[in-house]
Design an enzyme around this catalytic site. Structure first.
Site, short mmCIF file in Angstrom:
data_model
loop_
_atom_site.label_atom_id
_atom_site.label_comp_id
_atom_site.label_asym_id
_atom_site.label_seq_id
_atom_site.Cartn_x
_atom_site.Cartn_y
_atom_site.Cartn_z
N GLU A 232 31.69 22.36 34.45
CA GLU A 232 32.15 20.99 34.25
C GLU A 232 32.32 20.77 32.75
O GLU A 232 31.37 20.89 31.98
CB GLU A 232 31.18 19.96 34.80
CG GLU A 232 31.75 18.54 34.60
CD GLU A 232 30.80 17.44 35.03
OE1 GLU A 232 29.60 17.52 34.70
OE2 GLU A 232 31.26 16.51 35.70
N PHE A 233 33.53 20.44 32.35
CA PHE A 233 33.81 20.19 30.94
C PHE A 233 33.85 18.68 30.72
O PHE A 233 34.74 18.00 31.20
CB PHE A 233 35.15 20.81 30.56
CG PHE A 233 35.54 20.61 29.11
CD1 PHE A 233 34.60 20.71 28.11
CD2 PHE A 233 36.85 20.32 28.77
CE1 PHE A 233 34.94 20.54 26.78
CE2 PHE A 233 37.22 20.14 27.44
CZ PHE A 233 36.27 20.24 26.45
N ARG A 234 32.84 18.17 29.99
CA ARG A 234 32.77 16.75 29.69
C ARG A 234 33.64 16.45 28.47
O ARG A 234 33.22 16.53 27.33
CB ARG A 234 31.32 16.35 29.44
CG ARG A 234 30.47 16.30 30.70
CD ARG A 234 30.92 15.21 31.67
NE ARG A 234 30.84 13.90 31.06
CZ ARG A 234 29.78 13.11 31.15
NH1 ARG A 234 28.71 13.49 31.82
NH2 ARG A 234 29.78 11.91 30.57
N GLN B 191 17.64 16.95 35.78
CA GLN B 191 18.40 18.18 36.00
C GLN B 191 17.52 19.41 35.81
O GLN B 191 16.61 19.43 34.98
CB GLN B 191 19.60 18.25 35.07
CG GLN B 191 20.74 17.36 35.51
CD GLN B 191 22.05 17.75 34.83
OE1 GLN B 191 22.07 18.54 33.90
NE2 GLN B 191 23.13 17.20 35.31
N LYS C 295 31.60 12.43 45.64
CA LYS C 295 30.39 12.68 44.88
C LYS C 295 29.64 11.37 44.66
O LYS C 295 30.21 10.40 44.16
CB LYS C 295 30.72 13.32 43.54
CG LYS C 295 29.51 13.50 42.62
CD LYS C 295 29.95 13.97 41.24
CE LYS C 295 28.78 13.92 40.26
NZ LYS C 295 29.21 14.25 38.87
N HIS D 185 28.42 6.47 40.66
CA HIS D 185 27.09 6.62 40.07
C HIS D 185 26.36 5.28 40.08
O HIS D 185 26.94 4.24 39.72
CB HIS D 185 27.20 7.11 38.62
CG HIS D 185 27.73 8.50 38.49
ND1 HIS D 185 29.07 8.79 38.66
CD2 HIS D 185 27.11 9.68 38.21
CE1 HIS D 185 29.25 10.09 38.48
NE2 HIS D 185 28.09 10.65 38.21
N ARG E 137 17.83 18.44 44.12
CA ARG E 137 18.88 19.29 43.58
C ARG E 137 18.78 20.72 44.11
O ARG E 137 19.78 21.42 44.21
CB ARG E 137 18.84 19.30 42.04
CG ARG E 137 19.11 17.94 41.41
CD ARG E 137 18.94 17.98 39.91
NE ARG E 137 19.17 16.68 39.30
CZ ARG E 137 20.35 16.23 38.89
NH1 ARG E 137 21.42 16.99 39.02
NH2 ARG E 137 20.47 15.04 38.33
N ARG F 154 34.48 10.75 31.19
CA ARG F 154 33.77 9.57 31.65
C ARG F 154 33.82 8.45 30.62
O ARG F 154 33.50 8.65 29.44
CB ARG F 154 32.33 9.94 31.95
CG ARG F 154 31.60 8.92 32.80
CD ARG F 154 32.00 9.03 34.25
NE ARG F 154 31.44 10.22 34.90
CZ ARG F 154 32.00 10.83 35.92
NH1 ARG F 154 33.13 10.38 36.44
NH2 ARG F 154 31.44 11.89 36.47
#
Length: 225
Positions: free
Chosen positions: A6-8, A184, A117, A91, A158, A33
């Site tokens: 995942e590239f933020r 995480q 998601k 979210h 998770r 985001r």
């Protein structure tokens, strides 16, 4: 060890240029985001940059917030024309909605995208179970869903969410000191836990474990360990 990156984009300098220079083998989820949804991107030009990212062959998924999909549904067709799949995300950084509300949110995400998601914040173990129950319901309805229970209370989910049908797991590298979502589990540890629970459960399907790369997509992100 990771299956995807995942590239933020919202936490990167010159993200489109970085994508242009990327020559790794792992496919990419592009996420940009806005501050309204826990990121750092300005509203101005945010979706333009995300659309530019979707043109790169390495980018196979684009993450778009449910609220954005609702307000600008027309852009989803444009993204699909670049042959990317859409992760529509929601979210809640403060609480976990009741299951009926979660079911409705997941269903709405699925109506707009390929993967729904949801990430919620539990105040109790019961909240973590509520998320897992919602994932189970979504799978029974044929919805591709990724569910995340954030924070320390939800951290254990998770490692087991895939048992309930969650399609994606998110994990940072152990050596990465950037700020990530609370609770995480580092990539290598999460992968080990998932593999162990898959073996114990006799699973045959494969869960995608994402490495979250919030600053760069350099050459050395081609992971083999």
């Amino acid at each position: 060890m990771a299956d995807l990156i995942e590239f933020r984009m919202d936490k990167a300098e010159n993200p489109v240029e970085q994508l242009s220079a990327y020559d790794g083998e792992l496919p990419i989820i592009a996420t940009n985001r806005t501050r309204w949804f826990g990121g750092k991107a300005n509203d101005s030009g945010r979706l333009d940059d995300l659309f530019a990212a979707s043109r790169f062959d390495a980018v196979k998924f684009v993450d778009i917030e449910l609220e954005t999909a609702r307000a600008k549904e027309w852009i989803l067709t444009e993204f699909r024309e670049n042959d990317v799949q859409l992760i529509i995300s929601h979210h809640d950084f403060e609480s976990t909605p009741d299951k009926e509300i979660l079911d409705a949110i997941i269903k709405q995400c699925a109506e707009y995208g390929d993967i729904a998601k949801v990430a919620t914040y539990p105040q109790s173990n019961t909240d973590a179970l509520t998320l897992l129950e919602a994932i189970t319901t979504a799978n029974q309805q044929g919805i591709d869903v990724a569910g995340i229970s954030m924070g320390e209370i939800g951290s254990h989910t998770r490692a087991v969410a895939h048992l309930y049908g969650s399609k994606l797991g998110y994990a940072p590298l152990a050596a990465d000191t950037n700020d990530y979502a609370p609770g995480q589990i580092p990539l290598e540890k999460l992968r080990s836990l998932i593999d162990t629970t898959k073996e114990a459960n006799g699973e045959e399907h494969v869960i995608d474990t994402l490495e979250e790369e919030e600053v760069q997509v350099p050459k050395e992100l081609t992971l083999s360990d």
